[in-house]
Write a protein that holds these residues in place. Structure first.
Motif, short mmCIF file in Angstrom:
data_model
loop_
_atom_site.label_atom_id
_atom_site.label_comp_id
_atom_site.label_asym_id
_atom_site.label_seq_id
_atom_site.Cartn_x
_atom_site.Cartn_y
_atom_site.Cartn_z
N ILE A 30 0.85 -1.19 0.00
CA ILE A 30 0.00 0.00 0.00
C ILE A 30 0.89 1.25 0.00
N PRO A 31 0.63 2.22 -0.88
CA PRO A 31 1.41 3.46 -0.87
C PRO A 31 1.32 4.17 0.48
N ALA A 32 2.39 4.85 0.86
CA ALA A 32 2.49 5.49 2.17
C ALA A 32 1.44 6.58 2.39
N ASP A 33 0.93 7.18 1.32
CA ASP A 33 -0.05 8.27 1.48
C ASP A 33 -1.50 7.77 1.56
N ALA A 34 -1.69 6.46 1.67
CA ALA A 34 -3.04 5.89 1.74
C ALA A 34 -3.73 6.30 3.04
N GLU A 35 -5.04 6.47 2.94
CA GLU A 35 -5.87 6.72 4.11
C GLU A 35 -6.33 5.36 4.64
N SER A 36 -6.39 5.22 5.96
CA SER A 36 -6.77 3.94 6.56
C SER A 36 -8.00 4.11 7.44
N TRP A 37 -8.94 3.17 7.33
CA TRP A 37 -10.16 3.16 8.14
C TRP A 37 -10.29 1.81 8.82
N ARG A 38 -10.83 1.80 10.04
CA ARG A 38 -11.25 0.57 10.73
C ARG A 38 -12.77 0.54 10.64
N ILE A 39 -13.32 -0.55 10.13
CA ILE A 39 -14.75 -0.63 9.85
C ILE A 39 -15.38 -1.79 10.60
N VAL A 69 -17.33 3.62 10.94
CA VAL A 69 -16.00 3.81 10.38
C VAL A 69 -15.19 4.70 11.33
N GLU A 70 -14.05 4.17 11.78
CA GLU A 70 -13.11 4.97 12.56
C GLU A 70 -12.04 5.47 11.59
N HIS A 71 -11.94 6.79 11.47
CA HIS A 71 -11.01 7.42 10.55
C HIS A 71 -9.64 7.62 11.22
N MET A 72 -8.64 7.90 10.41
CA MET A 72 -7.27 8.05 10.90
C MET A 72 -7.15 9.16 11.95
N ASN A 73 -8.01 10.17 11.86
CA ASN A 73 -7.96 11.28 12.81
C ASN A 73 -8.69 10.98 14.11
N LYS A 116 -13.15 -5.00 9.24
CA LYS A 116 -12.15 -4.92 8.20
C LYS A 116 -11.36 -3.63 8.33
N THR A 117 -10.17 -3.67 7.77
CA THR A 117 -9.37 -2.47 7.62
C THR A 117 -9.42 -2.11 6.15
N ARG A 118 -9.70 -0.85 5.88
CA ARG A 118 -9.78 -0.36 4.49
C ARG A 118 -8.70 0.68 4.28
N TRP A 119 -7.99 0.52 3.17
CA TRP A 119 -7.04 1.54 2.74
C TRP A 119 -7.60 2.18 1.48
N ARG A 120 -7.57 3.50 1.42
CA ARG A 120 -8.04 4.25 0.26
C ARG A 120 -6.85 4.94 -0.39
N VAL A 121 -6.67 4.68 -1.68
CA VAL A 121 -5.53 5.21 -2.42
C VAL A 121 -6.03 5.91 -3.68
N SER A 122 -5.73 7.20 -3.81
CA SER A 122 -6.10 7.94 -5.02
C SER A 122 -5.05 7.73 -6.09
N GLU A 123 -5.52 7.35 -7.27
CA GLU A 123 -4.64 7.13 -8.44
C GLU A 123 -5.34 7.77 -9.63
N GLY A 124 -4.87 8.92 -10.05
CA GLY A 124 -5.51 9.61 -11.18
C GLY A 124 -6.94 9.97 -10.83
N ALA A 125 -7.87 9.57 -11.70
CA ALA A 125 -9.29 9.90 -11.52
C ALA A 125 -10.02 8.94 -10.58
N TYR A 126 -9.33 7.93 -10.07
CA TYR A 126 -9.98 6.88 -9.29
C TYR A 126 -9.44 6.80 -7.87
N THR A 127 -10.31 6.30 -6.98
CA THR A 127 -9.88 5.96 -5.62
C THR A 127 -10.03 4.46 -5.47
N TRP A 128 -8.91 3.80 -5.23
CA TRP A 128 -8.87 2.36 -5.03
C TRP A 128 -9.02 2.07 -3.56
N GLU A 129 -9.87 1.10 -3.23
CA GLU A 129 -10.08 0.70 -1.84
C GLU A 129 -9.64 -0.75 -1.68
N ILE A 130 -8.77 -0.98 -0.69
CA ILE A 130 -8.29 -2.32 -0.38
C ILE A 130 -8.89 -2.69 0.97
#
Length: 169
Positions: A30-39, A69-73, A116-130
């Motif tokens: 996962i790229p270092a700038d990904a946002e992480s959520w606990r769901i 959803v618990e956000h990184m903040n 689950k743990t979700r990582w959100r990664v922006s790549e161009g016009a899309y946001t990928w969720e793992i």
């Protein structure tokens, strides 16, 4: 009965979710700038064909899915969602609910819960969720599209981890 809503003689289609999903064989780097959520997610009884979603955030959900959803903040959001259909394009009705409405509805999800743990990664016009559903041994990648014909390029960090696409499963 169709699922369209009529307001002031204007017919509006229900909101749609257009999403592709892949099963992963391992966790990608996962790229270092990904946002992480606990769901925390719980499933309520199956919605009927004419299930409606309430606009009041204090209304206790009776059908569909609820999510905390618990956000990184450290902040939390609570949602109630009803999805209809299968595959690439589905109807999706979603609303924000209060913490109290989530807590009351949570009891009805016993036996139908996931974390689950979700990582959100922006790549161009899309946001990928793992999504890492660790207790189930499942890792999924998904991307929402604007149109069913969109063909997003799989990011280099994700490609080696893909086992197969499961959008239609």
């Amino acid at each position: 009965m169709n699922h369209w809503r009529v307001r002031a003689d204007i017919v509006t289609p229900p909101p749609l979710e257009i999403e592709r999903v892949w099963l992963l064989k391992c966790m990608p780097d996962i790229p270092a700038d990904a946002e992480s959520w606990r769901i925390l997610q719980g499933y309520l009884p199956q919605p009927s064909a004419d299930a409606q979603i309430e606009n009041d955030s204090n209304t206790i959900p009776q059908v569909g899915r609820i999510r905390s959803v618990e956000h990184m903040n450290g902040g939390f959001t609570y949602t109630h969602t009803i999805k209809r259909g299968e595959g690439l394009v589905r109807e999706e009705l979603e609303r924000t609910i209060t913490r109290e409405a989530f807590a009351k509805a949570w009891e009805a999800t016993r036996g139908r819960r996931i974390t689950k743990t979700r990582w959100r990664v922006s790549e161009g016009a899309y946001t990928w969720e793992i999504d890492d559903l660790a207790r189930l041994g499942i890792i999924l990648a998904e991307v929402e599209l604007k149109d069913p014909s969109d063909e997003p390029m799989i990011p280099g960090w994700l490609g080696p981890s893909i086992l197969r696409e499961v959008t239609e499963e």
